[in-house]
Design an enzyme around this catalytic site. Structure first.
Site, mmCIF file in Angstrom:
data_model
loop_
_atom_site.group_PDB
_atom_site.id
_atom_site.type_symbol
_atom_site.label_atom_id
_atom_site.label_comp_id
_atom_site.label_asym_id
_atom_site.label_seq_id
_atom_site.Cartn_x
_atom_site.Cartn_y
_atom_site.Cartn_z
ATOM 1 N N SER A 167 0.849 -1.197 0.000
ATOM 2 C CA SER A 167 0.000 0.000 0.000
ATOM 3 C C SER A 167 0.885 1.248 0.000
ATOM 4 O O SER A 167 1.646 1.484 0.948
ATOM 5 C CB SER A 167 -0.891 0.011 1.243
ATOM 6 O OG SER A 167 -1.445 1.302 1.384
ATOM 7 N N HIS A 202 -1.214 -1.289 -4.147
ATOM 8 C CA HIS A 202 -2.518 -0.965 -3.547
ATOM 9 C C HIS A 202 -2.585 0.549 -3.362
ATOM 10 O O HIS A 202 -1.711 1.153 -2.728
ATOM 11 C CB HIS A 202 -2.646 -1.692 -2.205
ATOM 12 C CG HIS A 202 -3.968 -1.540 -1.541
ATOM 13 N ND1 HIS A 202 -5.080 -2.261 -1.889
ATOM 14 C CD2 HIS A 202 -4.357 -0.730 -0.515
ATOM 15 C CE1 HIS A 202 -6.101 -1.922 -1.118
ATOM 16 N NE2 HIS A 202 -5.691 -0.980 -0.271
ATOM 17 N N ASP A 215 -4.776 3.604 -2.117
ATOM 18 C CA ASP A 215 -5.886 3.960 -1.235
ATOM 19 C C ASP A 215 -6.418 5.359 -1.551
ATOM 20 O O ASP A 215 -5.714 6.347 -1.345
ATOM 21 C CB ASP A 215 -5.415 3.951 0.223
ATOM 22 C CG ASP A 215 -5.227 2.541 0.752
ATOM 23 O OD1 ASP A 215 -6.166 1.735 0.658
ATOM 24 O OD2 ASP A 215 -4.123 2.254 1.261
ATOM 25 N N MET A 226 -8.960 8.203 -0.533
ATOM 26 C CA MET A 226 -9.808 8.659 0.578
ATOM 27 C C MET A 226 -10.256 10.095 0.288
ATOM 28 O O MET A 226 -9.441 10.920 -0.138
ATOM 29 C CB MET A 226 -9.014 8.645 1.887
ATOM 30 C CG MET A 226 -8.374 7.303 2.195
ATOM 31 S SD MET A 226 -7.573 7.316 3.802
ATOM 32 C CE MET A 226 -6.681 5.764 3.735
ATOM 33 N N HIS A 236 -8.411 1.014 -4.089
ATOM 34 C CA HIS A 236 -9.361 0.842 -2.982
ATOM 35 C C HIS A 236 -10.027 2.193 -2.738
ATOM 36 O O HIS A 236 -9.407 3.105 -2.198
ATOM 37 C CB HIS A 236 -8.556 0.355 -1.757
ATOM 38 C CG HIS A 236 -9.342 0.238 -0.494
ATOM 39 N ND1 HIS A 236 -8.725 0.051 0.738
ATOM 40 C CD2 HIS A 236 -10.683 0.270 -0.234
ATOM 41 C CE1 HIS A 236 -9.653 -0.028 1.682
ATOM 42 N NE2 HIS A 236 -10.840 0.117 1.117
ATOM 43 N N MET A 262 -12.200 4.637 -0.870
ATOM 44 C CA MET A 262 -12.866 4.936 0.413
ATOM 45 C C MET A 262 -13.479 6.318 0.258
ATOM 46 O O MET A 262 -12.960 7.326 0.751
ATOM 47 C CB MET A 262 -11.826 4.899 1.554
ATOM 48 C CG MET A 262 -11.411 3.495 1.921
ATOM 49 S SD MET A 262 -9.861 3.434 2.839
ATOM 50 C CE MET A 262 -8.699 3.401 1.489
ATOM 51 N N MET A 293 -11.627 -5.695 5.525
ATOM 52 C CA MET A 293 -10.826 -4.703 6.254
ATOM 53 C C MET A 293 -10.536 -5.248 7.655
ATOM 54 O O MET A 293 -11.454 -5.551 8.414
ATOM 55 C CB MET A 293 -11.583 -3.371 6.381
ATOM 56 C CG MET A 293 -11.735 -2.589 5.092
ATOM 57 S SD MET A 293 -10.196 -2.250 4.226
ATOM 58 C CE MET A 293 -9.287 -1.286 5.435
ATOM 59 N N GLY A 311 -2.929 4.071 7.935
ATOM 60 C CA GLY A 311 -2.008 2.943 8.026
ATOM 61 C C GLY A 311 -1.523 2.781 9.459
ATOM 62 O O GLY A 311 -1.785 3.624 10.325
ATOM 63 N N ASP A 369 -6.752 -6.273 4.389
ATOM 64 C CA ASP A 369 -6.104 -4.959 4.397
ATOM 65 C C ASP A 369 -6.141 -4.386 5.812
ATOM 66 O O ASP A 369 -7.218 -4.143 6.358
ATOM 67 C CB ASP A 369 -6.876 -4.045 3.427
ATOM 68 C CG ASP A 369 -6.243 -2.675 3.254
ATOM 69 O OD1 ASP A 369 -5.151 -2.423 3.808
ATOM 70 O OD2 ASP A 369 -6.868 -1.846 2.551
HETATM 71 C C1 DX5 Z 1 -6.327 1.774 5.530
HETATM 72 C C2 DX5 Z 1 -5.869 1.395 4.152
HETATM 73 C C3 DX5 Z 1 -4.750 0.431 4.107
HETATM 74 C C4 DX5 Z 1 -3.470 0.863 4.780
HETATM 75 C C5 DX5 Z 1 -2.912 -0.368 5.458
HETATM 76 O O1 DX5 Z 1 -7.540 2.394 5.431
HETATM 77 O O2 DX5 Z 1 -6.927 0.840 3.409
HETATM 78 O O3 DX5 Z 1 -4.499 -0.003 2.775
HETATM 79 O O4 DX5 Z 1 -2.509 1.358 3.904
HETATM 80 O O5 DX5 Z 1 -1.832 0.003 6.210
HETATM 81 P P1 DX5 Z 1 -1.076 -0.987 7.199
HETATM 82 O O6 DX5 Z 1 -0.615 -2.166 6.385
HETATM 83 O O7 DX5 Z 1 0.041 -0.142 7.732
HETATM 84 O O8 DX5 Z 1 -2.067 -1.385 8.250
HETATM 85 ZN ZN ZN Z 2 -6.543 -0.113 1.445
#
Ligand code: DX5
Ligand code: ZN
Length: 220
Positions: free
Chosen positions: A10, A35, A37, A39, A68, A70, A143, A150, A181
């Protein structure tokens, strides 16, 4: 046949003071996917990347782009990210009021644009209500943290959803991927794989431990 295990680092945890060196390392590693993300500051309390950033990453690093979403309005944003290099779009069922008809319509729209489609649920959302959708999606993402940031701790209780999905996948002879994830590390990944996951997202573990070595460990 079992799906091949795929690691999807990610880029949320990438060191942005040395992006090109990190991308070179990713290309040398055994990662097959990136990956990405997205948001919007509404669906989750954080803001990340727009479509121009995806286009730049795709040009610099031609890995499979696992996007992904969000966001509050995935039906609006899915085509925008598809135009800019997404290979898989995964969106949250909660953003469509967990309505199977609306979810199916967006999955179909993504497929019409020639891209793979996945659905995902937050930790408090029941996955069993979407059993009828399992034969039309390419991936289900579970999730294992609250989406938004993260570096959070792995929620082991989410593996019950993975076990249920894996059971349904076998019963119905389907081949959708099961991705996980959040909080995946050199320790927690094994539990996820044993429960039935074949696609592992890892952010902080990969970017804070030496990219190639961390990915090797997640494939071991
Ligand atoms: C959180 C994200 C993840 C995030 C995971 O909302 O969807 O993809 O990057 O991070 P780690 O692996 O540090 O938990
Ligand atoms: Zn993610």
């Amino acid at each position: 046949m079992k799906n091949k295990r795929i690691i999807a680092p990610s880029i949320l945890s990438l060191d942005y003071s040395r992006v090109s060196a990190q991308l070179d390392e990713l290309l040398d590693s055994k990662a097959d996917w990136l990956h990405f993300d997205v948001m919007d500051g509404h669906f989750v309390p954080n803001l990340t990347f727009g479509p121009d950033i995806l286009r730049g990453f795709k040009k610099a690093c031609p890995l499979f782009m696992d996007v992904h979403l969000m966001v509050d309005d995935p039906a609006f944003f899915a085509p925008v990210f598809i135009e800019n290099g997404a290979d898989m779009i995964t969106f949250h069922t909660e953003a469509l009021e967990n309505d199977p008809a609306k979810i199916k319509a967006l999955v179909d729209k993504i497929h019409e644009q020639g891209v793979l489609a996945g659905i995902t649920v937050k930790p408090k959302t029941d996955i069993c209500q979407f059993e009828s959708l399992l034969d039309c999606v390419d991936m289900v993402l579970i999730m294992s943290v609250e989406p938004g940031f993260g570096g959070q701790s792995f929620m082991e209780d989410q593996l019950d959803k993975v076990r249920w999905l894996d059971r349904k996948r076998k019963e119905k002879d389907l081949s959708f991927r099961i991705e996980i994830d959040g909080g995946i590390s050199g320790e927690t990944f094994r539990k996820a794989v044993d429960a039935g996951c074949d696609t592992l997202v890892a952010g902080s573990y990969v970017f804070k431990n030496g990219i190639c070595e961390a990915i090797e460990r997640l494939l071991s």
